[in-house]
Design a protein around this motif. Structure first.
Motif, PDB file in Angstrom:
ATOM      1  N   PRO A  77       0.792  -1.239   0.000  1.00  0.00           N
ATOM      2  CA  PRO A  77       0.000   0.000   0.000  1.00  0.00           C
ATOM      3  C   PRO A  77       0.819   1.281   0.000  1.00  0.00           C
ATOM      4  O   PRO A  77       0.414   2.282  -0.614  1.00  0.00           O
ATOM      5  CB  PRO A  77      -0.824  -0.120   1.288  1.00  0.00           C
ATOM      6  N   ASN A 132      -5.871  -3.002  -6.249  1.00  0.00           N
ATOM      7  CA  ASN A 132      -5.866  -3.772  -5.003  1.00  0.00           C
ATOM      8  C   ASN A 132      -6.506  -3.036  -3.836  1.00  0.00           C
ATOM      9  O   ASN A 132      -7.195  -3.638  -3.007  1.00  0.00           O
ATOM     10  CB  ASN A 132      -4.420  -4.114  -4.605  1.00  0.00           C
ATOM     11  N   TYR A 133      -6.279  -1.726  -3.727  1.00  0.00           N
ATOM     12  CA  TYR A 133      -6.488  -1.050  -2.446  1.00  0.00           C
ATOM     13  C   TYR A 133      -7.677  -0.099  -2.408  1.00  0.00           C
ATOM     14  O   TYR A 133      -7.721   0.815  -1.590  1.00  0.00           O
ATOM     15  CB  TYR A 133      -5.201  -0.325  -2.045  1.00  0.00           C
ATOM     16  N   HIS A 136      -9.056  -0.430   1.017  1.00  0.00           N
ATOM     17  CA  HIS A 136      -8.068  -0.434   2.099  1.00  0.00           C
ATOM     18  C   HIS A 136      -8.265   0.813   2.961  1.00  0.00           C
ATOM     19  O   HIS A 136      -8.503   1.906   2.443  1.00  0.00           O
ATOM     20  CB  HIS A 136      -6.660  -0.451   1.512  1.00  0.00           C
ATOM     21  N   GLN A 138      -6.071   2.017   5.412  1.00  0.00           N
ATOM     22  CA  GLN A 138      -4.870   2.566   6.024  1.00  0.00           C
ATOM     23  C   GLN A 138      -3.923   3.099   4.946  1.00  0.00           C
ATOM     24  O   GLN A 138      -4.227   3.048   3.763  1.00  0.00           O
ATOM     25  CB  GLN A 138      -4.181   1.496   6.875  1.00  0.00           C
ATOM     26  N   ASP A 139      -2.777   3.637   5.402  1.00  0.00           N
ATOM     27  CA  ASP A 139      -1.712   4.086   4.490  1.00  0.00           C
ATOM     28  C   ASP A 139      -2.190   5.128   3.484  1.00  0.00           C
ATOM     29  O   ASP A 139      -1.724   5.179   2.347  1.00  0.00           O
ATOM     30  CB  ASP A 139      -1.097   2.894   3.747  1.00  0.00           C
ATOM     31  N   TRP A 141      -5.221   5.373   2.130  1.00  0.00           N
ATOM     32  CA  TRP A 141      -6.224   4.892   1.187  1.00  0.00           C
ATOM     33  C   TRP A 141      -7.660   5.107   1.645  1.00  0.00           C
ATOM     34  O   TRP A 141      -8.607   4.948   0.864  1.00  0.00           O
ATOM     35  CB  TRP A 141      -6.004   3.410   0.903  1.00  0.00           C
ATOM     36  N   ASN A 190       0.336  -8.830   0.359  1.00  0.00           N
ATOM     37  CA  ASN A 190      -0.606  -7.801  -0.068  1.00  0.00           C
ATOM     38  C   ASN A 190      -2.020  -8.355  -0.202  1.00  0.00           C
ATOM     39  O   ASN A 190      -3.003  -7.667   0.109  1.00  0.00           O
ATOM     40  CB  ASN A 190      -0.151  -7.190  -1.391  1.00  0.00           C
ATOM     41  N   LEU A 193      -3.874  -8.226   3.034  1.00  0.00           N
ATOM     42  CA  LEU A 193      -4.346  -6.884   3.337  1.00  0.00           C
ATOM     43  C   LEU A 193      -5.606  -6.552   2.547  1.00  0.00           C
ATOM     44  O   LEU A 193      -6.562  -5.975   3.078  1.00  0.00           O
ATOM     45  CB  LEU A 193      -3.259  -5.852   3.017  1.00  0.00           C
ATOM     46  N   VAL A 194      -5.605  -6.904   1.278  1.00  0.00           N
ATOM     47  CA  VAL A 194      -6.741  -6.608   0.409  1.00  0.00           C
ATOM     48  C   VAL A 194      -8.004  -7.317   0.900  1.00  0.00           C
ATOM     49  O   VAL A 194      -9.100  -6.743   0.906  1.00  0.00           O
ATOM     50  CB  VAL A 194      -6.421  -7.012  -1.042  1.00  0.00           C
ATOM     51  N   ARG A 196      -9.059  -7.882   3.742  1.00  0.00           N
ATOM     52  CA  ARG A 196      -9.698  -7.246   4.897  1.00  0.00           C
ATOM     53  C   ARG A 196     -10.809  -6.284   4.490  1.00  0.00           C
ATOM     54  O   ARG A 196     -11.711  -5.994   5.278  1.00  0.00           O
ATOM     55  CB  ARG A 196      -8.653  -6.486   5.719  1.00  0.00           C
ATOM     56  N   GLY A 197     -10.750  -5.779   3.273  1.00  0.00           N
ATOM     57  CA  GLY A 197     -11.760  -4.816   2.820  1.00  0.00           C
ATOM     58  C   GLY A 197     -12.968  -5.448   2.163  1.00  0.00           C
ATOM     59  O   GLY A 197     -13.899  -4.735   1.771  1.00  0.00           O
TER      60      GLY A 197
END
Length: 213
Positions: A77, A132-133, A136, A138-139, A141, A190, A193-194, A196-197
Motif C-alpha cells: 500500500p 488492489n487497495y 483499504h 490505512q496508508d 487509502w 498484499n 491486506l486486500v 480485509r476490505g
C-alpha cells in the motif's frame, strides 16, 4: 465467470452509467484475481459510455521506491501515491465541460507508471477503476471508498490465482524461481491486506478457474 455472469455484470454497470451524471465504479480484489480483465471487458462492452482508469498508474517510480527503501516491497500500500489517486478520483467525479482529464497508466514491460496515458472525456458517463487497495482503510487509502459510487470485490481460488500471478511475472521477464518467491512473499502479503476490505464492497464476484488475471 461464464458469459451469463458477464452479461449480468455488464447490465449492472450500464445501469450505473445511465443515471444521468458521472459515476465511478471500482473493481477491487487481491493480486491476480482478474480485476484488469473484468474491467477491460466491461469498458469494451459499454463503449463510449465508459473509460478505464487503473489504480496501478499511481505506483511510485522505481527510483523513488529505491530512495525510500521500499523497492523490495513494490505493490504494498505505501508504494503508491494514494493521495494522488484520491485527488484524481475527486476530479473525475466533477467533469468540466470541454476538459479532458488525463490519467496515468502502468507499463508492465517497463515496470513503471506513465503519466498522461488515459484520456477521460467530459461526456464519459462511467469511469471504471480497478486495483488492489480501493477498500483499504490505512496508508492514506481511506478516502478512496467514499469517492466510488459502487465497488465490486473479485474472488478467485487461491491456487489458481497464485499460479496465474507466477505466470504473469514470468511473462514480463522474471525467472520462474524469482517469480515464485515474489508471489509467495510480496504478492500474498498484499493479498491478505486486500481481503480485509471485502465486507466494504457492494458486490462480491466469485470468479471461476477460467478467469484470467
Amino acid at each position: 465467470m461464464d458469459s451469463s455472469d458477464l452479461t449480468g455484470l455488464t447490465a449492472r454497470a450500464r445501469r450505473l452509467a445511465l443515471t444521468g451524471k458521472r459515476r465511478i465504479l471500482g473493481i477491487a480484489g487481491p493480486p491476480g484475481a482478474g480485476k484488469s480483465t473484468l474491467a477491460g471487458q466491461l469498458a469494451d462492452a459499454l463503449g463510449p459510455l465508459a473509460a478505464l482508469v487503473p489504480m496501478d498508474g499511481f505506483h511510485l517510480a522505481r527510483a523513488e521506491l529505491e530512495r525510500l527503501g521500499r523497492a523490495t516491497r513494490k505493490g504494498a500500500p505505501d508504494t503508491f501515491d494514494a493521495a494522488g489517486y484520491a485527488a484524481l478520483l475527486r476530479r473525475l467525479r466533477s467533469p468540466e465541460p470541454g476538459t479532458v482529464v488525463y490519467a496515468p497508466a502502468f507499463d508492465r514491460a517497463l515496470e513503471e507508471p506513465v503519466a498522461g496515458s488515459v484520456p477521460v472525456a467530459p461526456d464519459v458517463a462511467l469511469v471504471i477503476t480497478e486495483g488492489n487497495y480501493l477498500l483499504h482503510a490505512q496508508d492514506g487509502w481511506a478516502p478512496v471508498r467514499g469517492l466510488l459510487d459502487e465497488v465490486w470485490f473479485l474472488e478467485l481460488d487461491r491456487d489458481v490465482r497464485v499460479r496465474r500471478l507466477v505466470d504473469r511475472h514470468v511473462r514480463f521477464g522474471k525467472p520462474r524461481a524469482d517469480a515464485e518467491r515474489w508471489v509467495a512473499g510480496s504478492d500474498e502479503s498484499n493479498a491478505h491486506l486486500v481481503d480485509r476490505g471485502r465486507d466494504l464492497a457492494d458486490l462480491v464476484v466469485r470468479l471461476g478457474s477460467g478467469a484470467r488475471s
